[in-house]
Structure formats: structure tokens, C-alpha cells
Motif scaffolding. Structure first.
Motif, short mmCIF file in Angstrom:
data_model
loop_
_atom_site.label_atom_id
_atom_site.label_comp_id
_atom_site.label_asym_id
_atom_site.label_seq_id
_atom_site.Cartn_x
_atom_site.Cartn_y
_atom_site.Cartn_z
N ALA A 1 -0.67 -5.41 1.91
CA ALA A 1 -0.44 -3.97 1.67
C ALA A 1 -0.90 -3.59 0.26
N GLU A 2 -0.58 -4.46 -0.72
CA GLU A 2 -1.00 -4.17 -2.11
C GLU A 2 -2.53 -4.16 -2.23
N ALA A 3 -3.15 -5.14 -1.57
CA ALA A 3 -4.61 -5.23 -1.64
C ALA A 3 -5.26 -4.00 -0.99
N ILE A 4 -4.70 -3.56 0.14
CA ILE A 4 -5.25 -2.37 0.81
C ILE A 4 -5.13 -1.15 -0.11
N GLY B 1 -10.31 1.70 7.44
CA GLY B 1 -11.43 2.37 8.12
C GLY B 1 -12.60 1.43 8.33
N SER B 2 -12.35 0.11 8.29
CA SER B 2 -13.44 -0.86 8.47
C SER B 2 -12.86 -2.17 8.98
N ARG B 3 -13.30 -2.55 10.18
CA ARG B 3 -12.79 -3.79 10.76
C ARG B 3 -13.23 -5.01 9.95
N SER B 4 -14.51 -4.98 9.48
CA SER B 4 -14.99 -6.19 8.78
C SER B 4 -14.28 -6.35 7.43
N VAL C 1 -1.08 -7.00 12.23
CA VAL C 1 -1.45 -6.88 10.80
C VAL C 1 -2.91 -6.48 10.70
N PHE C 2 -3.74 -7.16 11.51
CA PHE C 2 -5.17 -6.85 11.45
C PHE C 2 -5.44 -5.42 11.90
N ARG C 3 -4.81 -5.02 13.02
CA ARG C 3 -5.04 -3.66 13.54
C ARG C 3 -4.67 -2.61 12.51
N GLU C 4 -3.53 -2.83 11.87
CA GLU C 4 -3.05 -1.85 10.90
C GLU C 4 -3.99 -1.82 9.67
N ALA C 5 -4.41 -3.00 9.23
CA ALA C 5 -5.32 -3.07 8.07
C ALA C 5 -6.63 -2.36 8.38
N ALA C 6 -7.16 -2.60 9.59
CA ALA C 6 -8.44 -1.97 9.96
C ALA C 6 -8.28 -0.46 10.00
N GLY C 7 -7.15 0.00 10.51
CA GLY C 7 -6.91 1.45 10.58
C GLY C 7 -6.84 2.06 9.19
#
Ligand SMILES: C[S@@+](CC[C@H](N)C(=O)[O-])C[C@H]1O[C@@H](n2cnc3c(N)ncnc32)[C@H](O)[C@@H]1O
Length: 312
Positions: A60-63, A23-26, A14-20
Motif C-alpha cells: 500500500a505504501e509503495a502504491i 492502472g497497470s497490471r504489469s 492483492v494483485f487485483r487491487e494493486a492493478a486497479g
């Protein structure tokens, strides 16, 4: 998030996909942490932890909202400011790190007043006014932090705003503070009105500290701000007028009417306004005028005082 999301997804994926996607890990971590309650270290210590489908959907909605330009702080609905976790939404400006410096300076000024016995009022409270309180970031921090720092001083905070929506948000944040620190919350009063118009006349000549982070962007500068700021944060919290210094000038020139002798003023400014606002403070009859820098070394806070020592 992905097709596997119907059954939940491992936290690390989940984290990896969100960061991708972001475009920002933090930023991805802020978001994943806020929605799942997982700590960053959980991705290492508990990599198989499954994020349930409902949380995957919310992520997903937040992203998608962040992707459409909405500030992360509004999407998350809360943001950290000094020791507080403040509810944040479009009713008020997102509290900025520069304003943490303003609070630091204000606490130092209060502390100096406390140390200078001749200038502390013999009776009653040390009254502080936070003009343009927004989320309540400055007022609530001052109340919460001054108790331990300034033991013995009975600090009361008047938090004002012209905008009833911002004040409603500050009230929600005050209610949160009341759950963790009822004494600090009880020291804060919320008042509606324009700058000193919100401060009852009985406080004329009696405020120990006036603190403010007013709007200080000019109309021209506003059109050059990031769309994330322009499209989401309240115009009235950002823009002061054609020059950008209009609100600061009103606050500085009105200060001597409300400060007690020896009282202090701390106002957040844009670095390029330092010379102009310092001159305004001198012209308004204030003394000990200086500019404090923020953590990036930029001129950020105008500090001044009202001359004289109170004699009881
Ligand atoms: C830059 S924001 C600061 C908010 C908060 N103090 C902070 O530091 O995050 C300025 C605030 O001043 C308020 N404001 C604008 N014009 C005002 C006025 N004439 N009188 C009182 N407040 C005003 C806005 O509604 C906004 O909440």
C-alpha cells in the motif's frame, strides 16, 4: 491494502487491487512480486496464498509513492538491466532499455577487436572505460558478460563518474556483483572525475574501448520531460547544456588521446543528434563512423574508431 489486510489478504486479491489502483497490471506485478517474492504464476497455482499484513502495508505504501509520481524503479529499489539486478535510487539515472543496446554494441566491438589478432595488444589487459557510470549498469554488464564472450581477453573496466553519490551507488552494485561473480567484480575500478579527467594519464593511448551513456538532453528539452523523470532523476545525469550534445562532443573529441590504435568508441545518443555527432567524430579524426539503431529502430549509438594497427 483493504480492511481485511489486518489478517492478511489472498495474493490474487492483492494483485487485483494493486492493478486497479495503479492502472497497470504489469507495474502491479513488478511491485507485488518484489515485495512478496511471489511469482506471477502463484496467483493461478496458489490463489489462496495469504500475503501477510506487513507485506500488504508495504504494498500500500509503495502504491502511494508511485501514485505521487515517483518512478516504480526507485520505489522498488532495484531494477533489471541485461543479466543484472541493480540497486536503483535517486543518486543515479534509472538504467534504460536503450542502454542495453549500447552494451550489446560495445560487446560486439570488443569481440571484433578480439577476432582481429593484429589489433589485440600483445601484452596486458584490454582496458575499457565507461564514462559516466551512474548505477554501474554498463561497466558491470561489460565485465560480467565479456568473460564468457571473449574468453582469452583479459578485460579491465574503468568506471567513472563526476558525481560521488552515483559512484557510491555503483560501488554498492559492484559489491552485489562480487557476491555472485567475484572475478567480474575484481575487473572493475571506480574512479571519480569529469570525463577523461577521471582516467589516469597512464592510460593515454591504451584504451581498447571507450563507452558512454552521457547526459544528452538540452536545457529546453528537459522542461518537456515527464514529471516522473524531471522531479526524481538527477539533473546532471540528464542535461548536458543548452544544445544537449555538449557532453557527447567532449567525449568524442577527447577519444583519440586515450584510445590505442584500432581502439573503438561507442556513445549513446538521442536519435535527432545522429548527424551532428557523426560529423563531430569525423572532424575529431575518428574513422569507421557509423550509427547503430536501438530495438525500436531509432538511431541510438555512435560508433567510431581510431585508425591504425599496432605493430609490436
Ligand atoms: C545518462 S546517465 C548514465 C548512467 C549510466 N551509465 C546508465 O547508462 O544508466 C549519465 C551519467 O554521467 C554522469 N556525468 C555527468 N556529467 C559528468 C562529467 N562531467 N563527468 C563524468 N560523469 C558525468 C552523471 O552523474 C550520470 O551518472
Amino acid at each position: 491494502m483493504t480492511a481485511t489486510c489486518a489478517r492478511g489478504q489472498p495474493l490474487v486479491d492483492v494483485f487485483r487491487e494493486a492493478a486497479g489502483r495503479m492502472g497497470s497490471r504489469s507495474s502491479a506485478w513488478w511491485l507485488v512480486e518484489a515485495i512478496t517474492g511471489a511469482a506471477r504464476t502463484d496467483a493461478v497455482s496458489d490463489p489462496a496464498r495469504i500475503v501477510p499484513p506487513g507485506e500488504c502495508r508495504r504494498i500500500a505504501e509503495a502504491i502511494a509513492r508511485v501514485g505521487s509520481g515517483e518512478p516504480l524503479q526507485y520505489v522498488l529499489g532495484s531494477w533489471g538491466f541485461r543479466r543484472l539486478d541493480l540497486i536503483c535510487d535517486r543518486r543515479a539515472l534509472i538504467p534504460r532499455p536503450e542502454t542495453e543496446t549500447l552494451v550489446e554494441v560495445a560487446l560486439r566491438e570488443l569481440s571484433a577487436l578480439g577476432a582481429s589478432a593484429g589489433e589485440v595488444p600483445a601484452r596486458g589487459a584490454t582496458v575499457v572505460a565507461d564514462l559516466g557510470t551512474g548505477t554501474g549498469a554498463v561497466a558491470l554488464s561489460l565485465s560480467a558478460e565479456s568473460a564468457s564472450l571473449l574468453a582469452g581477453l583479459d578485460v579491465q573496466v574503468l568506471a567513472t563518474d563526476l558525481d560521488s553519490g552515483a559512484l557510491a551507488l555503483a560501488r554498492e552494485n559492484l559489491a552485489c556483483l562480487a557476491r555472485g561473480d567475484p572475478a567480474a567484480a575484481a575487473r572493475v575500478a571506480l574512479l571519480e572525475g569529469s570525463w577523461y579527467g577521471a582516467v589516469p594519464s597512464l592510460y593515454e593511448g591504451s584504451l581498447s574501448l571507450i563507452v558512454s551513456n552521457p547526459p544528452y538532453v538540452s536545457e529546453m528539452e528537459w522542461s518537456e520531460l515527464d514529471p516522473e523523470v524531471r522531479n526524481f532523476e538527477p539533473l546532471a545525469a540528464l542535461v548536458a547544456g543548452p544544445e544537449g550534445t555538449e557532453a557527447i562532443e567532449e567525449i568524442v573529441t577527447g577519444a583519440s588521446r586515450f584510445l590505442r590504435t584500432g581502439g573503438r568508441l561507442a556513445v549513446e545518443i538521442a536519435p535527432h543528434q545522429a548527424r551532428t555527432v557523426a560529423a563531430t567524430a569525423v572532424a575529431a579524426g575518428l574513422v569507421d563512423v557509423r550509427i547503430e539503431k536501438d530495438l525500436c529502430g531509432r538511431d541510438r549509438v555512435l560508433v567510431a574508431g581510431l585508425a591504425g594497427v599496432r605493430r609490436d
